[in-house]
Design an enzyme around this catalytic site. Structure first.
Site: not given
Ligand SMILES: [Zn+2]
Length: 1054
Positions: A257, A259, A369, A573
């Site tokens: 993951h 970001d 997430d 996000h």
């Molecule tokens: Zn995230």
């Protein structure tokens, strides 16, 4: 083994004996871990470039390098340092496995001859130079690119604001012989420890694991190869005892993951992708079953642009089905805040990218997430060819436990998608035996399904899977007592559970996260720009679509694509929700500025082109555009030289324009513009009832014939009379200081996640703001508009100034608000205690609305103490209701009869300066008869957000002074978007939705000469069986509740 005496065993001592035997901290002089590396040598030939920015490898190798030493520090935060290291391996090491060990206590990438080989970080310090060193492999030269940040940025603590002056020490640069036999034993013992710990006491495998491990220590304590081999045979025996057929299967998928921005900037994410993905594919040769799932088309585009060689290697693994694009969106966007059309564009840009690059269309939506999921997502993803969904975030909810892991999620329109929450409750597990056991143990849908997903690989800041994780999965593949493991693709997993899906339960409506509700409010400026620019994109696309249709002018596709991508990336996000560092806020605002500048210029050019103006000839005229699909009549402000154009050309000529000069010397005009069209300044036939304002008995009283507002000295609306019903919209409760437009301050101290969370207990700290700095006075009284102003002190540093405005013919009382905000851990809200009794409030979401309770009957009800809404929220009882409209806010709460809107927060992590400074925002209240649908609140909220476009244009040569290009006969059907078709220059796409929540029929009427209409999905893939008749520019529509329909309209045959 036979020679060893049988002894009694104590659980704890046996367990900790195993722990210590593989500890990397204790007893390494005698334990197994201490034998992991054989001989080691320092690398002495290290030189460094000095501090650079984020430069390319090609630039880096041209730099001058100076000698560097172990123990030297490098920085500051966010800087880059390149290293050149030259290695000479002793000939005695030939035949051995040789590693380079690098530890700069930061992230880094190792390069050789332009190839990005692997990332380094605190979880990955080894680089395998050779698994079996050959004679021709004795000398090596590498470049190492050191990024002066850790995986989670550079804060003092996890989510702390980054410290700008951090230094990072190069503590290790060595070559070493790696003992793979020892490594394998450590992995075995580590798993046994975990099994012994995790299995319940009534499970014999718990004891077998412990005893096997204990015996293995006895066998290998002398650290001889034969002992190791015997120990390994013991472990193999355990691992080869297989499961029965009834055992559940865990589908393990490698993942990182990443970001797109969070505790680091977008630019660092580009490198995080390269580091994580290079590391990930490097493992693929050694672990043929291993697959890596990877979302976010934007990140692929970055790697493609900045790391073409790596991208090529990745593409090969994509072709092999092992590096698997998932999600189908441009970035993993927030699931609550983007508009419906922005959601659509996430899928258009994402799916089209994957299709173009790899010939792949993602079949699953991937958002592990994100802080809650809109009830409109199932329909939108389905229209993008996606019927499956994976997340795990609801496991973070504080109050209630979500009752399913595998279920059908049904959206507001009834579209269902097959949904899975990996029961290990993480998108970044380490694939331990505990993770695998949890994947089944915690599964809420046992008996309904026999399959779950386990995502493994370090995440957030990237990192991805490691060799340790893959070794664990190999061992645990099919072991009695542990779930079966299959390294699967998302398709393989969902195909299997689809077969079981008739047993699955259904969850209808939003997936509400009972945490992180502060993200509806934090970083108000991002939210404001996002809303404003979503409307700007709508306006530009409408105008240029008309130009394509009418004037055959080229559509600015490239520019609009770039603008959309900038808007979409900021909807990531951790950006739009406001949970990122200050540097990311600055980056995001820069992107917004770029969109705004380019958008304004496109709008100006577009409007001029639409009016076919002729420069330097003739008189100017006022051209007004309405980009919404209903007629509008409202007061507009005409500034600058527009004023004189509204005046009669000679005194005898009577103007039919309803105008007034306001207190700033601007002209106000009440104008009429038809649906999705324009007019050259035109006013309604009927003269409006003028609005008036006076001060009487401590109240400012404003009246426009529709509403009468009584405003006290502190700006509170003590009474808002709805003339048609004679009802007061607000219920007064002076004892508790509940008034209409009451500002209130709350303590806003979360448990941990500062920028993210508004906790339930904030409600116990309500404090009305009544400290007057300037009491209410009349600031506008010109017949078309009246206004009063006042100012309140929030604290010594912070204040609110507000203009309360009532226009002629308006059904809304408007509050134009300025706040100077310098607080710490305070939340500012505005309250409206409505004289309405209802058990539910209604909130706009993407292409529709949802209802949520105003009471706390159950824990599921009261957990919704802070909820998301878009342009409006409403509370209605039979026959009467009140709506609250806003132009940039998203956080609401409704308790009993009090509807509140969250305005500003003041969190300090991860941005120490979040929301400090000046804010401007507007909201309005709209009492109404009947339902919000009957009161056309949906339309009013669009209009409140998107003022009519007014421009003085020289010599327009339009065929008509008034024109409507599109209208819809039924107000329940909203024509939200008009754009050029993605793949055709002679066709437009129109997107409509049913906004009222009922079956609706109506006509889409156009004055443009379209020949053909055909249904398509949001990706604009045609549904050839669904050709629709156009009769004299009229298309009949039959819409289901909340249905979204996209149509391609073409001037020629499709
Ligand atoms: Zn995230």
């Amino acid at each position: 083994m036979d020679s060893l005496p049988v002894t009694n065993k104590n659980w704890r001592t046996t367990f900790e004996r195993i722990e210590k035997f593989i500890s990397n901290t204790y007893f390494t002089d005698v334990n197994l871990y201490g034998r992991l590396y054989g001989e080691r040598q320092s690398v002495d030939d290290i030189s460094t470039s000095g501090q650079t920015g984020r430069i390319s490898y090609e630039t880096a190798i041209g730099l001058e390098y100076k000698r560097a030493t172990i123990g030297q520090s490098f920085g500051p935060t966010w800087a880059t340092h390149w290293f050149l290291i030259c290695i000479n391996i002793p000939t005695e090491w030939i035949g051995k496995e040789v590693h380079l060990i690098w530890n700069s206590n930061s992230e880094a990438m190792i390069w050789k001859n332009g190839v990005a080989l692997q990332g380094f970080n605190n979880d990955r310090n080894d680089f395998i130079i050779s698994k079996q060193l050959r004679e021709d492999q004795l000398s090596h030269t590498f470049h190492i690119e050191m990024a002066c940040n850790s995986m989670s940025g550079a804060g003092d603590h996890f989510i702390g604001p980054p410290k700008p002056d951090k230094m990072f020490t190069l503590s290790t640069c060595q070559i070493a012989i790696f003992n793979r036999q020892v490594y394998h034993l450590i992995q075995d013992l580590d798993i046994f420890l975990c099994i012994a710990k995790e299995l319940s006491e009534d499970n014999p495998r718990k004891y077998q694991a412990l005893y096997t491990a204990n015996e293995m220590i006895n066998l290998s304590r002398n650290h001889e190869s034969t002992g190791y081999s015997k120990a390994h045979s013991l472990s193999s025996e355990f691992f080869n005892q297989h499961n029965g057929d009834s055992q559940l299967t865990v589908h393990a998928m490698g993942h990182a993951h990443i970001d797109t921005a969070w505790l680091w900037q977008y630019d660092e994410t580009k490198r995080k992708c390269a580091r994580s993905w290079a590391s990930s594919i490097q493992l693929m040769d050694s672990y043929p079953e291993y697959k890596f799932v990877c979302s976010q088309a934007q990140q692929y585009e970055w790697v493609k642009d900045s790391y073409p060689e790596l991208y090529q290697r990745i593409s090969k693994f994509v072709d092999d089905g092992r590096f698997i694009p998932v999600g189908g969106t441009w970035v993993e966007m927030d699931g609550n805040l983007p508009s419906g059309e922005a959601f659509v564009r996430q899928f258009i840009y994402g799916q089209r990218f994957f299709q173009k690059e790899f010939g792949i269309k993602c079949k699953e939506f991937w958002l592990p997430d994100t802080f809650g999921y809109s009830a409109q997502l199932p329909q939108i993803m389905s229209s993008a060819g996606i019927e499956r969904f994976l997340t795990q975030k609801l496991s973070w909810g504080l109050i209630n436990k979500f009752p399913h892991h595998t279920f059908w999620w049904e959206g507001i329109d009834g579209t269902k998608c097959l949904t899975h929450f990996p029961p290990a409750d993480s998108y970044g597990t380490s694939a331990t035996a505990a993770d695998v056991l949890n994947s089944v143990g915690k599964l809420k849908d046992k008996g309904r399904t026999k399959n779950t997903v386990l995502l493994f690989g370090f995440g957030d800041g990237g990192g991805g899977p490691t060799e340790d994780m893959l070794e664990r999965l190999d061992r645990l593949k099919d072991v009695d007592g542990i779930p079966k493991i299959s390294q699967s693709t998302p398709d393989q997993f969902f195909d299997v559970i689809e077969k079981e899906s008739s047993n699955l339960c259904r969850w209808i409506g939003e997936l509400y996260l009972e945490l992180h509700q502060g993200t509806f409010t934090t970083q108000a400026m991002l939210k404001k720009k996002n809303r404003k620019l979503e409307f700007m994109m709508h306006n530009i696309e409408f105008i240029y679509s008309m130009l394509v249709a009418v004037n055959d002018i080229k559509y600015p596709s490239m520019q609009l694509d770039n603008m959309w991508k900038k808007l979409l990336i900021n909807q990531f996000h951790d950006v739009l929700p406001g949970s990122c560092i200050e540097l990311v806020i600055q980056d995001a605002l820069k992107l917004y500025d770029e969109i705004e500048t380019e958008g304004n210029s496109l709008l100006q050019l577009g409007i001029k082109a639409l009016t076919r103006h002729k420069d330097n000839e003739g008189e100017k005229e006022i051209f007004i555009i309405n980009t919404h699909c209903w007629d509008r009549s409202e007061v507009v402000t005409l500034s600058g030289d527009i004023f004189k154009l509204t005046q009669p050309k000679n005194k005898k000529q009577k103007t039919d324009i309803k105008t007034a000069l306001n207190s700033c010397g601007e002209t106000l005009a009440l104008v009429e513009v038809p649906s999705m069209g324009y007019s050259i300044l035109q006013s309604p036939e009927d003269k409006p009832i003028p609005c008036t304002v006076k001060i009487e008995d401590e109240f400012a009283i404003m009246d426009n014939g529709l509403l009468t507002a009584y405003i006290d000295r502190t700006g509170r609306v003590c009474k808002l009379l709805h003339k048609r019903t004679g009802r007061n919209a607000f219920k007064e409760d002076a004892s508790e200081a509940f008034y209409g437009n009451q500002f209130v301050l709350f303590d806003d101290v979360p448990l941990y996640w500062d920028a993210w969370d508004v906790m339930d207990y904030h409600l116990e700290t309500r404090s009305p703001i009544t400290n007057i700095k300037a009491q209410t006075s009349i600031t506008e009284d010109c017949g078309l508009r009246c206004a009063v102003s006042y100012k309140l002190a929030i604290s010594e540093k912070s204040w609110i100034k507000q203009d309360i405005v009532l226009d002629a013919c308006a059904n809304n009382l408007v509050f134009n608000t300025q706040v100077e905000w310098h607080e710490s851990h305070k939340l500012l809200k505005v309250e409206f205690p409505l004289d309405v009794r209802t058990l539910n409030a209604t909130y706009e979401i993407q292409f529709g609305h949802v209802q949520r309770p105003t009471h706390g009957n159950t824990s599921w009800d009261w957990a919704k103490y802070e909820v998301v809404g878009h342009k409006w929220a409403d509370m209605s009882e039979f026959g009467f209701g009140v709506s609250l409209l806003n132009d940039c806010k998203y956080g609401f709460s409704a308790k009993d009869n009090v509807l509140s809107m969250s305005l500003l927060r003041s969190s300090k992590s991860p941005d120490a300066n979040a929301d400090m400074g000046t804010h401007h925002f507007n909201y309005s209240v709209r009492p109404h008869t009947g339902t919000f649908q009957e009161a056309r609140v949906v339309q009013a909220a669009y209009d409140f957000n998107n003022p009519l476009q007014v421009m003085a244009v020289k010599s327009p040569t339009l065929d008509a002074k008034i024109m409507s290009y599109f209208k819809v006969s039924n107000p329940a059907i909203i024509l939200d978007t008009i754009k050029k078709a993605e793949d055709r220059d002679d066709a437009l796409v129109v997107r409509l939705y049913e906004a009222y929540g009922g079956h609706s029929t109506g006509f889409l009427i156009t004055s443009l000469p379209f020949q053909h209409a055909i249904r398509c999905n949001i990706l604009e893939e045609l549904k050839p069986t669904e050709t629709i008749d156009i009769n004299n520019g009229t298309i009949q529509l039959h819409m289901n509740p909340f249905q979204i329909i996209s149509l391609i309209l073409s001037f020629d045959l499709i």
